[in-house]
Design a protein around this motif. Structure first.
Motif: not given
Length: 188
Positions: A38-54
């Motif tokens: 998560a990138s929680n900046a003053p003007l925008e929240l950006i979230e992403a996920e991966s289930t490809a973790l090894k």
């Protein structure tokens, strides 16, 4: 007469071989895992996920290694945001993976059910830049499985990721990372 003198040697070699083989076979690998940021900046929240973790943990040496392909992250606010993440910031074609290789500091009894607060010391490599880190987490051993949970912060400057001034209010300078994984014994 030669056959009798070879038998003890043969049994000794077989014993050593089977001992080494059983030691080499003990490790845990990810059965199911996810990593999100998560990138929680003053003007925008950006979230992403991966289930490809090894990942793997060697319960005898306490060594561990994890990796994720950068392009496997999903869930961005838009397709354009994902494109900018891969091309402009992470340069995924040049640096396709993020990795952590290290060793658990605390003692863990992988044969006994329980929950352990642990720290892993090692090298976190993101965007081609290596940082030696100590990452805190929780290991839970239950019925032959190991559940791993950790959250930590990644400063972008530590990994040579620069944010243009025009978007510095939309992208945080420190990214929150969370990992959850269920690991099972893996026989080599």
């Amino acid at each position: 007469m030669q056959n009798h003198s070879l038998k003890p040697t043969l049994f000794l070699l077989m014993g050593i071989f089977f001992s080494l083989t059983s030691l080499a076979q003990e490790r845990y690998k990810i059965q199911k895992g996810s990593i999100d940021f998560a990138s929680n900046a003053p003007l925008e929240l950006i979230e992403a996920e991966s289930t490809a973790l090894k990942g793997v943990i060697d319960p005898l040496s306490y060594k561990l290694a994890f990796s994720v392909k950068i392009k496997s992250f999903e869930g961005f606010n838009s397709t354009l945001q994902k494109e900018h993440f891969n091309e402009n910031y992470m340069e995924s074609d040049k640096y396709p993976k993020a990795t952590f290789k290290g060793k658990i500091i605390e003692q863990v009894d992988f044969d006994t059910d329980g929950t352990y607060a642990v720290r892993a010391k090692g090298d976190l490599t993101i965007h081609g830049a290596v940082q030696n880190r100590i990452i805190k987490g929780k290991l839970k051993v239950l019925n032959g499985k190991v559940m791993l949970e950790t959250s930590f912060v990644v400063p972008l400057t530590d990994h040579d990721i620069s944010i243009p001034k025009i978007v510095n209010k939309k992208i945080a300078t420190e990214i929150e990372v969370t990992i959850k994984a269920t690991m099972v014994e893996d026989e080599l």
